[in-house]
Design an enzyme around this catalytic site. Structure first.
Site, short mmCIF file in Angstrom:
data_model
loop_
_atom_site.label_atom_id
_atom_site.label_comp_id
_atom_site.label_asym_id
_atom_site.label_seq_id
_atom_site.Cartn_x
_atom_site.Cartn_y
_atom_site.Cartn_z
N ARG A 134 -3.20 6.38 1.19
CA ARG A 134 -3.66 7.63 1.80
C ARG A 134 -2.68 8.27 2.77
O ARG A 134 -2.85 9.43 3.13
CB ARG A 134 -4.99 7.39 2.50
CG ARG A 134 -6.15 7.34 1.53
CD ARG A 134 -7.36 6.73 2.18
NE ARG A 134 -7.06 5.36 2.57
CZ ARG A 134 -7.88 4.59 3.28
NH1 ARG A 134 -9.00 5.07 3.71
NH2 ARG A 134 -7.55 3.35 3.56
N ASP A 144 -6.73 -2.42 -7.69
CA ASP A 144 -7.27 -3.04 -6.48
C ASP A 144 -7.66 -4.48 -6.80
O ASP A 144 -8.09 -4.77 -7.92
CB ASP A 144 -8.48 -2.26 -5.97
CG ASP A 144 -8.85 -2.70 -4.55
OD1 ASP A 144 -8.13 -2.32 -3.61
OD2 ASP A 144 -9.82 -3.45 -4.41
N ARG A 174 0.82 -1.22 0.00
CA ARG A 174 0.00 0.00 0.00
C ARG A 174 0.85 1.27 0.00
O ARG A 174 0.44 2.29 0.58
CB ARG A 174 -0.94 0.03 1.20
CG ARG A 174 -2.00 -1.05 1.18
CD ARG A 174 -3.01 -0.78 0.09
NE ARG A 174 -4.03 -1.81 0.08
CZ ARG A 174 -5.25 -1.64 0.58
NH1 ARG A 174 -5.62 -0.51 1.09
NH2 ARG A 174 -6.12 -2.62 0.53
N ARG A 199 -6.45 12.32 -4.94
CA ARG A 199 -7.77 11.81 -4.63
C ARG A 199 -8.79 12.92 -4.41
O ARG A 199 -10.00 12.67 -4.47
CB ARG A 199 -7.69 10.92 -3.39
CG ARG A 199 -7.32 9.48 -3.71
CD ARG A 199 -8.52 8.71 -4.27
NE ARG A 199 -9.41 8.27 -3.21
CZ ARG A 199 -10.61 8.77 -2.98
NH1 ARG A 199 -11.07 9.73 -3.74
NH2 ARG A 199 -11.36 8.32 -2.01
N TYR A 254 -15.02 -11.53 -0.07
CA TYR A 254 -15.73 -10.30 -0.46
C TYR A 254 -17.04 -10.63 -1.15
O TYR A 254 -18.06 -9.97 -0.92
CB TYR A 254 -14.82 -9.41 -1.33
CG TYR A 254 -13.78 -8.73 -0.47
CD1 TYR A 254 -14.07 -7.55 0.20
CD2 TYR A 254 -12.54 -9.32 -0.27
CE1 TYR A 254 -13.14 -6.94 1.03
CE2 TYR A 254 -11.59 -8.72 0.56
CZ TYR A 254 -11.90 -7.54 1.20
OH TYR A 254 -10.99 -6.95 2.04
O1 CP3 Z 1 0.41 0.85 -3.29
C1 CP3 Z 1 -0.45 -0.04 -3.40
O2 CP3 Z 1 -0.34 -1.15 -2.83
C2 CP3 Z 1 -1.62 0.28 -4.28
C3 CP3 Z 1 -2.34 -0.84 -4.91
C4 CP3 Z 1 -3.32 -1.61 -4.03
C5 CP3 Z 1 -4.57 -1.13 -3.53
N1 CP3 Z 1 -5.22 -2.17 -2.96
C6 CP3 Z 1 -5.07 0.25 -3.66
C7 CP3 Z 1 -6.15 0.72 -2.77
C8 CP3 Z 1 -3.21 -2.95 -3.63
C9 CP3 Z 1 -2.06 -3.91 -3.87
C10 CP3 Z 1 -4.43 -3.30 -2.98
C11 CP3 Z 1 -4.71 -4.66 -2.49
C12 CP3 Z 1 -5.95 -4.94 -1.74
N2 CP3 Z 1 -7.16 -4.33 -1.85
C13 CP3 Z 1 -6.06 -5.99 -0.79
C14 CP3 Z 1 -4.97 -6.98 -0.42
C15 CP3 Z 1 -3.92 -6.37 0.44
C16 CP3 Z 1 -4.35 -6.04 1.82
O3 CP3 Z 1 -4.14 -4.87 2.20
O4 CP3 Z 1 -4.85 -6.90 2.52
C17 CP3 Z 1 -7.38 -5.95 -0.28
C18 CP3 Z 1 -7.95 -6.86 0.78
C19 CP3 Z 1 -8.07 -4.91 -0.97
C20 CP3 Z 1 -9.49 -4.49 -0.83
C21 CP3 Z 1 -9.63 -3.07 -0.43
N3 CP3 Z 1 -9.45 -1.98 -1.27
C22 CP3 Z 1 -9.98 -2.56 0.84
C23 CP3 Z 1 -10.29 -3.42 2.07
C24 CP3 Z 1 -9.99 -1.16 0.75
C25 CP3 Z 1 -10.44 -0.15 1.82
C26 CP3 Z 1 -9.57 -0.10 2.98
C27 CP3 Z 1 -8.24 0.52 2.69
O5 CP3 Z 1 -7.22 -0.07 3.11
O6 CP3 Z 1 -8.19 1.57 2.10
C28 CP3 Z 1 -9.63 -0.82 -0.57
C29 CP3 Z 1 -9.46 0.55 -1.13
C30 CP3 Z 1 -8.09 0.90 -1.64
N4 CP3 Z 1 -7.32 0.10 -2.44
C31 CP3 Z 1 -7.39 2.14 -1.46
C32 CP3 Z 1 -6.19 2.04 -2.16
C33 CP3 Z 1 -5.14 3.11 -2.32
C34 CP3 Z 1 -7.93 3.36 -0.71
C35 CP3 Z 1 -8.84 4.09 -1.60
C36 CP3 Z 1 -9.04 5.53 -1.19
O7 CP3 Z 1 -9.89 5.78 -0.33
O8 CP3 Z 1 -8.36 6.39 -1.75
#
Ligand code: CP3
Length: 356
Positions: free
Chosen positions: A40, A85, A36, A49, A161
């Site tokens: 944020r 994502d 990640r 964003r 999910y």
């Molecule tokens: O730098 C990076 O890693 C960006 C790429 C990336 C994102 N999601 C962007 C994202 C990656 C590799 C993921 C993987 C992901 N997404 C997983 C597996 C890894 C882990 O953390 O367990 C899972 C379970 C998800 C599902 C997901 N997407 C959730 C649960 C959430 C909300 C909670 C959170 O951590 O933000 C997201 C949204 C998300 N995916 C954001 C980002 C940058 C935040 C979006 C925002 O509000 O701007």
């Protein structure tokens, strides 16, 4: 190497510490990237964003590549990850995802009964073209020395999910579905693992240098259940990936699953922060490991961050094949200066250790 001379680019890139570590070769220092890292906690990401919703960011290759490239460069990471994502793969499969500010991802349709599986389609090659365009744009935007990681979610984590809507409710619906409808579960896992494998292979073709499989929630299963209900599909998934590219296999809460997860596949095993990295590595002969600093350590003061980084580096005992990372994603409230301090500490301390 004659760095900076013409033609040195490709060579430098082949020799990037991240890819060397993924091949279990010796490296000048321990490479590090942060799960990640484009998220944020970064002021530049929050600015981006403010202008566009999360999904638009993912769908616009110019913006997705800007997010991925600037994150890697701002913190000095040794690899970049595609900005996307894991849940976006579900959309062309018939299950749209809504990302709500302050809530997280919400699936507007779910699998509640075996009949709902009729809606689940295999994605076609042209679906998610925006992800492959983002991979291409990001590869073009990155310096040659920085490898790019493509990724997908594991079939079990995607099922969580689809069925439970997320991890909040303790995976009850998902597990009940798995126990009650074994034949339907087999179909679901087969469809999801093929979709994830295809998605990863297409990211590799678009220019990803390594692939990561996020099976974030699989740690809620016993070893017996993992073997019976997940392992066969993970094996099939890893077999379908292009040979020669490092594959990282990551999960959380997986202390009791490391051996069967290794059996499933992946050359680099992701470790969460509840295991001792050295002891876990001893259980994984021949593997590389990625991890495993607790993300909450980055909320503490710098001296502790440096101490914890050194503790993990010493647990690796100089064995080749360690990629430093957190045990899970970086938290949004993390000060970006602490992330930079960690990257510097890992580079400095491991450089000294390797030179000994
Ligand atoms: O730098 C990076 O890693 C960006 C790429 C990336 C994102 N999601 C962007 C994202 C990656 C590799 C993921 C993987 C992901 N997404 C997983 C597996 C890894 C882990 O953390 O367990 C899972 C379970 C998800 C599902 C997901 N997407 C959730 C649960 C959430 C909300 C909670 C959170 O951590 O933000 C997201 C949204 C998300 N995916 C954001 C980002 C940058 C935040 C979006 C925002 O509000 O701007």
């Amino acid at each position: 190497m004659a760095a900076g001379e013409e033609g040195a680019g490709a060579l430098e890139f082949m020799d990037s510490p991240f890819l060397q570590a993924c091949r279990r070769e010796r490296t000048p220092y321990t490479p590090i990237w942060i799960m990640r890292q484009a998220g944020r906690y970064l002021p530049s990401y929050r600015r981006l964003r403010k202008k566009v919703p999360f999904k638009t960011l993912c769908r616009r290759p110019d913006l997705a590549s800007e997010a991925a490239v600037s994150a890697a460069e701002e913190i000095g990471a040794d690899a970049a990850i595609v900005f996307s994502d894991i849940l976006l793969l579900l959309e062309p499969m018939g299950f749209p995802v809504d990302y709500r500010d302050g809530v997280g991802p919400v699936l507007t349709r779910r699998i509640r009964t075996p009949r709902d599986l009729a809606r689940l389609r295999a994605p076609e090659a042209g679906d998610l073209g925006y992800v492959y365009d983002a991979v291409k744009a990001t590869r073009r935007g990155l310096p040659a020395r920085l490898p790019l990681i493509g990724f997908a979610g594991g079939p079990f984590t995607l099922a969580v999910y689809l069925i439970d809507g997320g991890a909040r409710r303790g995976f009850r619906e998902t597990k009940a579905f798995m126990y009650r409808h074994p034949a339907v579960w087999r179909r679901l896992m087969t469809t999801l693992s093929r979709a994830a494998a295809g998605h990863l292979a297409r990211q590799a073709r678009a220019g990803a240098d390594a692939l990561q499989l996020f099976d974030t929630w699989v740690g809620c299963l016993s070893p017996a259940d993992y073997r019976a209900h997940v392992l066969p599909y993970m094996k099939a998934l890893f077999r379908r990936l292009p040979a020669g590219l490092p594959a990282i296999h990551f999960g959380t809460g997986t202390a009791s699953l490391l051996e069967p997860m290794r059996e499933a596949g992946g050359s680099v095993m992701g470790l969460d922060s509840t295991v001792d990295l050295g002891a876990a590595w001893d259980r994984l002969p021949g593997a590389c490991v990625m991890g495993n600093l607790d993300p909450c350590v980055l909320l503490a003061k710098r001296p502790l961050i440096r101490r914890e980084a050194r503790r993990i580096l010493s647990a690796a005992r100089g064995r080749p094949g360690h990629v430093f990372n957190l045990g899970h994603g970086v938290l949004p409230q993390t000060p970006v200066g602490n992330v930079r301090a960690l990257v510097d500490a890992v580079h400095e301390a491991s450089g000294v250790m390797e030179a000994r």
